[in-house]
Design an enzyme around this catalytic site. Sequence first.
Site, PDB file in Angstrom:
ATOM      1  CE  LYS A 148      -1.653   1.545   4.057  1.00 46.74           C
ATOM      2  NZ  LYS A 148      -1.238   2.898   4.395  1.00 46.74           N
ATOM      3  CG  ASN A 149       2.362   2.613   3.527  1.00 48.69           C
ATOM      4  OD1 ASN A 149       1.198   2.950   3.278  1.00 48.69           O
ATOM      5  ND2 ASN A 149       2.787   2.374   4.749  1.00 48.69           N
ATOM      6  CB  CYS A 152      -4.913  10.462  11.969  1.00 47.52           C
ATOM      7  SG  CYS A 152      -3.267   9.740  12.037  1.00 47.52           S
ATOM      8  NE  ARG A 204       0.589  10.786  10.183  1.00 48.11           N
ATOM      9  CZ  ARG A 204       0.231   9.749   9.431  1.00 48.11           C
ATOM     10  NH1 ARG A 204      -0.931   9.175   9.639  1.00 48.11           N
ATOM     11  NH2 ARG A 204       0.995   9.276   8.501  1.00 48.11           N
ATOM     12  CG  ASP A 253       3.424   1.809   9.582  1.00 51.17           C
ATOM     13  OD1 ASP A 253       3.664   2.040   8.384  1.00 51.17           O
ATOM     14  OD2 ASP A 253       3.129   2.692  10.404  1.00 51.17           O
ATOM     15  NE  ARG A 289      -7.174   4.494   6.071  1.00 55.34           N
ATOM     16  CZ  ARG A 289      -6.589   5.588   6.553  1.00 55.34           C
ATOM     17  NH1 ARG A 289      -6.890   6.012   7.759  1.00 55.34           N
ATOM     18  NH2 ARG A 289      -5.685   6.212   5.838  1.00 55.34           N
TER      19      ARG A 289
END
Length: 438
Positions: free
Chosen positions: A22-23, A117, A122, A308, A400
Amino acid sequence: MDRIAVEGGSRLTGTVRVNGSKNAALPIMAAALLANGPSVIEGVPLLRDVKTLLDVLATLGVEHERDESGALRLRVVDESPVTAPYELVCQMRASICVLGPLLAKRGTARVSLPGGCAIGVRPIDLHRKGVEALGATTAVEHGYVVARCDHLRGANIFLGGAFGSTVLGTANTLMAACLADGVTTIESAACEPEVEDLARFINTMGGSIEGAGSPVVRVKGVRSLRGTRHRVIPDRIEAATFMIAAALTQGDVTIENVRPLHLGAVIDILRRAGAEITAYDNACRVVGPRTLRPVDVTTLPYPGVPTDVQAQLMALLCIASGISIVTEKIYPDRFMHVAELQRMGADLRKEGPSVIVNGVTELSGAQVMASDLRASASLILAGLVARGTTEVSRVYHLDRGYERIEERLRALGASIRRFDDGEVPPDKPQPVTAESNV
Ligand code: EPZ
């Protein structure tokens, strides 16, 4: 809204295949804004965050389709829009990665400020610093960061911040620099494999980027970039999540489509916790121990322990035989999962940017609430070893970043099932059997 019910006690065994990252996919999709001609990106997972970025790109004049192999084809059809709207950016902070390519290709970028968030404040000061060094002006107007520049020029930029390097800040700066006049040197650049993959993508478009993956990246500006075809790297965070699931459940799982090199720090932690890990070229076999050993964990920029996987590692250490200290150096407030793990009987004490994890012999199933993507993964993992049923709500956070994770865990023998609010939760979600696949 969907929930997931997990019945603890199953030992995970078998093989699971990891999806594309994803990243890595998100900034690469944004980089398609730089191209004259269509880009085809293989391995882009079917995730909510990918959908959100496709919606952002659509507002910026980019059409998309998936071909029969699932590859994503992006084509710029209108270069006049320059605004990434609040309604979309507020759903996914990473939308900020259109700032650099918009500025480079269209001379103006107007992107809604992403805001904070669940994992913390951020800021984007380093993103602004990067493009300002290339000659752009930036300002915050009505909740939008607006960057303007008729003519970007190469520059030397130090991009280190209070928490070390910035991944998307590095991505935005190198995307802006690749069409600038002259040479840009980014110092204290993020070294994450996702940054390296972005640079690889841009170089196949005709860009000239050297040193990506190291703290010093050199970008020689070019006049134009063409469309190209690229396969994104495997998702190392998803791989780590499955590796931790195997170690946690005394399992024996082979994880395919993995780059063990990208997981050095995670493999080291799991080995010190007692797991047996065999690394192959594109796969990893994880055999979990009968008893987990405590290990201290400190998150750091790559190649350190990724922030993460902090929550997922904490779930594992909750049942280790002793005391571990988990320190979060990237997002000091990234501990929303702590209170939910405590609901499951974990013995956790927060001390500043650290949590003292006193391993317990057993967790107990409970109703818990996901607060962010990786926290939701840690609750699912804890549920795999808890006595009884754990019911995780707000699993839209999970979607997500993980594609159908409950189905892939069930295929490894987990008792896990998704259900929506209107449904009565299964009292004992069953693992996959021949019949259930009918
Ligand atoms: C990327 O976010 C990842 N997201 C995050 O993964 C990951 O947690 C993070 O890198 C760190 O590894 C994507 O790649 C889409 P940063 P990014 O800029 O780039 C501070 C997930 O779970 N900072 O590297 O937004 C910042 O506050 C997500 O998949 C500034 O101070 O993170 C943080 O403390 C969550 N000023 C640190 O740097 C800035 O301008 C690292 O943030 C930018 C960042």
